[in-house]
Scaffold this active site. Sequence first.
Site, short mmCIF file in Angstrom:
data_model
loop_
_atom_site.label_atom_id
_atom_site.label_comp_id
_atom_site.label_asym_id
_atom_site.label_seq_id
_atom_site.Cartn_x
_atom_site.Cartn_y
_atom_site.Cartn_z
CG ASP A 86 107.87 21.09 79.42
OD1 ASP A 86 108.87 20.59 79.97
OD2 ASP A 86 106.73 20.99 79.90
CB SER A 87 107.72 16.63 78.74
OG SER A 87 107.24 17.21 79.94
CB CYS A 145 110.17 20.16 87.64
SG CYS A 145 108.95 19.51 86.46
N GLY A 196 110.61 12.91 82.94
CA GLY A 196 111.35 12.70 84.20
C GLY A 196 111.79 11.27 84.47
CG HIS A 225 105.12 20.00 84.52
ND1 HIS A 225 106.11 19.87 83.59
CD2 HIS A 225 103.99 19.51 83.94
CE1 HIS A 225 105.62 19.31 82.49
NE2 HIS A 225 104.33 19.09 82.68
CD GLU A 250 101.61 17.36 81.27
OE1 GLU A 250 100.89 17.09 80.31
OE2 GLU A 250 102.49 18.24 81.23
#
Length: 272
Positions: A11-12, A187, A44, A189, A155
């Site tokens: 993932d990012s 998403c 994104g 997150h 984050e």
Amino acid sequence: MPSNQPIGIFDSGFGGLTVARAIIDLLPSEDIVYFGDTSRYPYGPQPLEEVKSYSQQISDYLIAEHNVKMIVIACNTASAAAEGDLRNSKEIPIVGVITPGAQAVAEVSSTKRIGVIGTVGTINSQAYDKAIKGISPENIELVSVACPGFVEFVERGEFEGEQVRILADRLLAPVIQADVDALLLGCTHYPYLARAIGESVGEGVVLVSSADETAFAVAKSLRAKDLETTNINQGNRTFISSGDVSWFAEQGQKLFGPELEKAIPHNWSKTS
Ligand code: DGL
């Protein structure tokens, strides 16, 4: 041939940990290697071509350095950008989050009015519109809404509070207006913001995360390809970050639990 090689997950940043958790819960004996590309997040807002090249690079690294037997794209934006391409270019199975998520939300909805929220990249790609059409071409009405800003809150470790709630109320207004009965958190997150999102859309809307469905898709694919581990003990869990590893471990532990006590650094500038 059964395979005791690890499953690669990427993932990012931290979002894919929701998928990693579901995979570990379902398949506790499998080894996993998790890659959080925190030096290049968020994905994104970036062009999909850019995210596609990141996804290629991470997959090549996981295959070459960690000998993974499968890659799980635990990121909707990267799945939208690169899933087809990775499937065509890699010899190992590739599992993305979009089809499992679309299937799950289509099953849960009884009114067939569904909402999906995701990053700008995911929503603009129309990957969910295509996936829903592929699953159930009959009258599913899909309302797609991009939620820029949600990922940054996660984050930063801010999951609740007034600022999150104000943003959620503003971004989710079109979902409420559309009177959906199920909302896909498109998403990885977003499950960390489920409380704020749930309060904003109200009790009548079922929130669906793609994590569990993706874990089932992983299990199914391993079985179909005869790649299940023969290990019967708890699998090894390795975490890698391309950004600040002490921050990754500290923040990651809050989200994932004590198993994420350390992260291994990976520096792209030294390899690319
Ligand atoms: N977690 C990712 C996703 O599922 C993207 C977050 C980001 O880097 O923007 O789309």
